[in-house]
Scaffold this active site. Sequence first.
Site, PDB file in Angstrom:
ATOM      1  N   SER A 116      32.014  39.791  30.072  1.00  0.00           N
ATOM      2  CA  SER A 116      33.045  40.333  29.176  1.00  0.00           C
ATOM      3  C   SER A 116      32.708  40.050  27.709  1.00  0.00           C
ATOM      4  O   SER A 116      32.007  39.078  27.385  1.00  0.00           O
ATOM      5  CB  SER A 116      34.412  39.717  29.491  1.00  0.00           C
TER       6      SER A 116
HETATM    7  N1  SAM Z   1      34.461  36.837  34.353  1.00  0.00           N
HETATM    8  C1  SAM Z   1      33.166  37.444  34.306  1.00  0.00           C
HETATM    9  C2  SAM Z   1      32.222  36.768  33.366  1.00  0.00           C
HETATM   10  O1  SAM Z   1      32.626  35.834  32.659  1.00  0.00           O
HETATM   11  O2  SAM Z   1      31.044  37.158  33.367  1.00  0.00           O
HETATM   12  C3  SAM Z   1      33.204  38.907  33.986  1.00  0.00           C
HETATM   13  C4  SAM Z   1      33.780  39.676  35.055  1.00  0.00           C
HETATM   14  S1  SAM Z   1      33.283  41.361  35.206  1.00  0.00           S
HETATM   15  C5  SAM Z   1      34.084  42.088  33.834  1.00  0.00           C
HETATM   16  C6  SAM Z   1      34.320  41.733  36.618  1.00  0.00           C
HETATM   17  C7  SAM Z   1      33.854  41.087  37.895  1.00  0.00           C
HETATM   18  O3  SAM Z   1      34.864  41.284  38.892  1.00  0.00           O
HETATM   19  C8  SAM Z   1      32.583  41.715  38.457  1.00  0.00           C
HETATM   20  O4  SAM Z   1      31.609  40.716  38.654  1.00  0.00           O
HETATM   21  C9  SAM Z   1      33.033  42.326  39.792  1.00  0.00           C
HETATM   22  O5  SAM Z   1      32.037  42.289  40.783  1.00  0.00           O
HETATM   23  C10 SAM Z   1      34.214  41.453  40.133  1.00  0.00           C
HETATM   24  N2  SAM Z   1      35.189  42.028  41.066  1.00  0.00           N
HETATM   25  C11 SAM Z   1      35.634  43.307  41.154  1.00  0.00           C
HETATM   26  N3  SAM Z   1      36.556  43.421  42.146  1.00  0.00           N
HETATM   27  C12 SAM Z   1      36.697  42.174  42.682  1.00  0.00           C
HETATM   28  C13 SAM Z   1      37.498  41.638  43.752  1.00  0.00           C
HETATM   29  N4  SAM Z   1      38.341  42.390  44.458  1.00  0.00           N
HETATM   30  N5  SAM Z   1      37.383  40.326  44.021  1.00  0.00           N
HETATM   31  C14 SAM Z   1      36.527  39.526  43.324  1.00  0.00           C
HETATM   32  N6  SAM Z   1      35.746  39.989  42.318  1.00  0.00           N
HETATM   33  C15 SAM Z   1      35.835  41.279  41.994  1.00  0.00           C
END
Ligand code: SAM
Length: 219
Positions: free
Chosen positions: A67
Amino acid sequence: MLKLEDSYLHKGQRKTLIATLKQKGISHPGVLEAMNTLPRHFFFDSALLSHAYQDKAFPIGEGQTISQPYTVAFQSSLLDVQHGHKVLEIGTGSGYQAGVLFLMGADVHSIEFNERLYKNTKKFLPRIGITIHHYHGDGSQGLPGEAPFERILVTAGAPVVPNSLLKQLSVGGVLVIPVGDRNTQKMLKLTKKTEKHIVQESFDHFSFVPLLGEKGWTK
Ligand code: SAM
């Protein structure tokens, strides 16, 4: 092989990034301190290293992103983690946001849907001294086996606020979640005043990758 060096140049770039965040309205001392401490370039591929201190989101593989620093700072400020809080993060991704929460003193439980990211991050974070609890799976319904949590943070864009997340929040607890369509979402902060009374506040629009899974979007 990733080089884990935090040079004067990186420290200087980080200071400049913190100044930018302050200019953009971030004032939470604990958040600014954690983000000034945690080397964001450790979370970047060597090819993208020079971009690590720009206030931008970047690809981390598997179609996912780390992010934007402003977004991390904004969500962390709303969450207002206190030392010792049990925190659930949904969407571990690169582990950067989890690292910020850890440095703020939280007991972080973080769940990631993508198996490769889960494995990479679980291996990587301890190398830089960040110890959190890692889970692989669909976090759109939270982590009932570990509930209740004092704070829950969703770092992917959700179509609705899943009821299960509110259930897994302790009284006095806070849920921060971006809710909207697949492209833009409104940042929501929900505070559980009593078992039955939830106060919802809404903030600016952001653009997250979609939350997948049972209570999220289908692929
Ligand atoms: N917090 C992260 C960082 O600091 O790098 C950034 C997160 S990224 C914007 C969103 C993440 O949510 C992705 O890695 C994606 O694979 C994960 N994601 C999407 N749906 C999800 C779910 N149902 N459960 C867990 N993770 C999920």
